[in-house]
Design a protein around this motif. Structure first.
Motif, short mmCIF file in Angstrom:
data_model
loop_
_atom_site.label_atom_id
_atom_site.label_comp_id
_atom_site.label_asym_id
_atom_site.label_seq_id
_atom_site.Cartn_x
_atom_site.Cartn_y
_atom_site.Cartn_z
N LYS A 120 -7.05 8.28 -8.79
CA LYS A 120 -7.17 6.00 -8.55
C LYS A 120 -8.31 6.18 -8.53
CE LYS A 120 -3.31 6.10 -7.49
NZ LYS A 120 -2.14 5.88 -7.88
N THR A 122 -3.65 1.25 -2.48
CA THR A 122 -3.70 2.02 -0.98
C THR A 122 -5.20 2.35 -1.35
OG1 THR A 122 -2.20 3.66 -2.27
CG2 THR A 122 -1.68 1.88 -0.52
N TRP A 123 -5.49 2.84 -3.03
CA TRP A 123 -6.50 3.61 -2.64
C TRP A 123 -8.28 2.59 -3.40
CZ3 TRP A 123 -8.41 0.98 -6.87
CH2 TRP A 123 -7.23 0.44 -8.15
N THR A 137 1.81 4.46 -7.56
CA THR A 137 1.51 5.05 -6.34
C THR A 137 2.35 5.03 -5.70
OG1 THR A 137 0.22 3.07 -5.45
CG2 THR A 137 0.69 3.74 -3.70
N ALA A 157 2.11 7.29 0.03
CA ALA A 157 0.28 7.00 0.11
C ALA A 157 0.27 5.97 1.08
CB ALA A 157 0.04 6.98 -0.98
N GLY A 213 -1.61 9.21 2.63
CA GLY A 213 -1.28 10.31 2.45
C GLY A 213 -1.96 10.78 1.00
N THR A 214 -2.22 11.83 0.19
CA THR A 214 -3.76 11.48 -0.70
C THR A 214 -4.33 10.65 -1.60
OG1 THR A 214 -2.53 14.19 -0.84
CG2 THR A 214 -4.53 13.13 -2.71
N GLY A 215 -5.09 9.97 -1.86
CA GLY A 215 -5.42 9.32 -1.75
C GLY A 215 -5.32 8.01 -1.96
N SER A 216 -5.08 7.62 -0.45
CA SER A 216 -4.87 6.67 0.75
C SER A 216 -5.76 6.52 0.87
CB SER A 216 -3.44 6.33 1.08
OG SER A 216 -3.72 5.12 1.65
#
Length: 562
Positions: A2, A61-62, A102, A106, A110-113
């Motif tokens: 992201k 979310t990112w 997404t 996330a 989770g990952t990237g959030s």
């Protein structure tokens, strides 16, 4: 992977960013399912028909600024103080994840959030799939995150931005600050006509979109060159809000113009700021085709060289030009000195988007045997864990861009010239570039051949190209022979080592003295642009360096000095 929608890197680009939905436009209905609140179904029009005011937060979310605003609890406080179950019971709040890629995980951190968006959030949090959120983003003209709208029961939209709970409530109570309705507004969009003229006529394909509450039944399309009207065309139909219609505007005498202003108007149009746009026309006639050889280093001017042009409007946002000599951030070219170059903006352009830039038109009638393109390319992916597959194609055309043929392409790991990086990639060393010699003989012996670069984004990092050469060779009979002949061998004379630049794959290097005796032989595999031969132990004198690749051999005279 992201990234923020807008890069912090200041680069010269073509085109303009989209504006947000104008205040007073009609809110398009949506029905999304929340991840929290026991899977609550969010139906916008059901809320509005029940006389509720809706605060819509479109975020990702990112997105750091989105997370910061979320943590002000403005949305939460509005919901708890004026939402369901309160005395006021006047407001509904909904969060929509605007990035269709997404995963649900996330939303829980989770990952990237940026964090756990669902934790202690009482209002519905929705993460629609791409098939649902992409048209939603188009209708609500989401250009950046976060975007916060207030939607009134009369279905008018007003952008309120990152307000506090008290400020949001003041928009609603005691006197609602709803925006006046936009009943009539026509928006020209999606210009897909090719921006090339070789014959003096030009067909512009464009889409008309109704952004007003009333049905759109008529519009006028006008093309101007400065103050002079070039052509006018009427459109009639019947479009409901956010419906679109395709039409074609035929422009004659296009070869006389470098650009035209296109204006689309409707009777009673309440928003005129979005009626106009500019199309750029590149005139590639046989009369202005470049003779061979053609060389372009891009270092002479301060903008994109005039020979280079856009084949479609999507390229306006994908391609650009950067002055790495005088700019704030210097760029090192393939020769090891600062350079100017063209870029492909994979970094900011969402995956799946593509565009084409013409590298020029050429009179190739002198190329009766072999025609080739030399080009330097630099590219970095964004992530190593899930590397992107941004793609570059070299395209050729002999019918003025009506049809294109890809003669060379690389993507992802095969395209990269340096390691992945999450910051915007600007080459800082000569070894971050690769040199390619590409066979374009399919358009040889032609009075007006077009050569182009096509970029297809996978949302990775910047790709660069520089030092363009289009040339004929009437002696070699294969690409390997041309590639070998174009090698850069330095220094000459040499003392400690000989550098060979511009070679790829497997090759054999042989040093022969003046008596024809082999004094050194190296078999190398997987060469990537540069290869070095140590000569510090050899007797000074004159030698011949034989380079053999794919059955073809080139011989260069070299001197080893004291």
């Amino acid at each position: 992977m992201k990234k923020l929608l807008l890069s912090l890197l200041a680069l010269t680009t073509f085109g303009t960013a989209n504006a947000q939905l104008s205040d007073g436009c009609k809110a398009e209905n949506f029905t999304f399912t929340a991840l929290n609140n026991n899977g609550q179904l969010v139906d916008l029009y059901a809320w509005l028909d029940s006389n509720y005011y809706v605060v819509l937060d479109v975020s990702a979310t990112w997105c750091g600024p989105c997370w910061n605003y979320h943590n002000t609890n403005a949305m939460k406080d509005v919901y708890n103080q004026y939402g369901p179950g309160t005395v006021a019971n006047k407001v509904r709040v909904v969060f929509v994840e605007g990035d269709g890629s997404t995963p649900d995980a996330a939303m829980s951190g989770g990952t990237g959030s940026q964090g756990n968006w669902l934790l202690n959030t009482p209002y519905p949090m929705c993460n629609p799939p791409a098939a649902s959120v992409n048209p939603f983003n188009q209708n609500y003209e989401i250009a950046y995150f976060p975007t916060v709208y207030l939607i009134c029961p009369d279905r008018t939209v007003k952008e309120i931005g990152q307000m506090s709970a008290a400020q949001i409530w003041a928009e609603i109570n005691p006197t609602p600050q709803c925006a006046p309705k936009i009943n009539v507004d026509v928006l020209p969009t999606n210009v897909t006509g090719k921006l090339i003229s070789c014959t003096g006529s030009y067909n512009l394909n464009l889409t008309l979109k109704n952004r007003g509450f009333n049905n759109l039944t008529a519009a006028t399309i006008t093309a101007r060159n400065g103050a002079t009207v070039v052509t006018t065309q009427n459109w009639t139909g019947n479009l409901a809000t956010y419906q679109t219609a395709n039409t074609v505007l035929n422009i004659t005498g296009a070869a006389a113009y470098d650009s035209l202003e296109i204006e689309v108007t409707a009777a009673g149009d309440q928003i005129t700021s979005n009626d106009k746009f500019t199309v750029y026309i590149d005139n590639y006639t046989a009369a202005n085709a470049s003779s061979l050889p053609y060389n372009e280093t891009m270092d002479a001017g301060n903008t994109m060289p005039s020979k280079l042009g856009f084949e479609d409007v999507s390229a306006l946002n994908l391609f650009g030009f950067y002055d790495g000599i005088n700019g704030t951030t210097k760029m090192t070219g393939a020769t090891g000195t600062h350079t100017k170059a063209a870029f492909i903006n994979f970094y900011n352009v969402q995956a799946g988007n593509a565009g084409t830039m013409v590298l020029g038109n050429y009179n190739t009638t002198s190329a009766t045997n072999f025609l080739y393109l030399d080009i330097d390319i630099a590219y970095a992916q964004y992530t190593a864990a899930q590397p992107e597959n941004d793609r570059m194609d070299v395209m050729v055309s002999t019918d003025c861009g009506a049809t294109w043929t890809s003669v060379w392409n690389r993507s992802g790991n095969n395209l990269k010239t340096t390691n992945p990086m999450t910051s915007p990639f600007i080459p800082t060393a000569a070894n971050q570039w690769a040199h390619y010699t590409i066979d374009i003989s399919s358009v040889k012996n032609n009075p007006n051949a077009l050569v182009a670069i096509k970029g297809t984004s996978d949302y990775g990092n910047y790709g660069w190209f520089d030092n363009i050469k289009v040339a004929a060779s009437n002696t070699p009979t294969s690409l390997n022979e041309i590639s070998l002949a174009a090698l850069d061998i330095y220094p000459n004379p040499a003392q400690s080592e000989i550098n060979i630049k511009g070679i790829y794959g497997d090759a054999q290097f042989t040093l022969v003295d003046v008596l024809g005796r082999t004094v050194k032989q190296i078999n190398a595999e997987g060469i990537n642009n540069n290869f070095r031969i140590a000569v510090n132990e050899m007797t000074p004198g004159n030698y011949y360096l034989k380079i053999t690749q794919a059955g073809n051999t080139v011989t260069k005279s070299v001197v080893i000095a004291d």
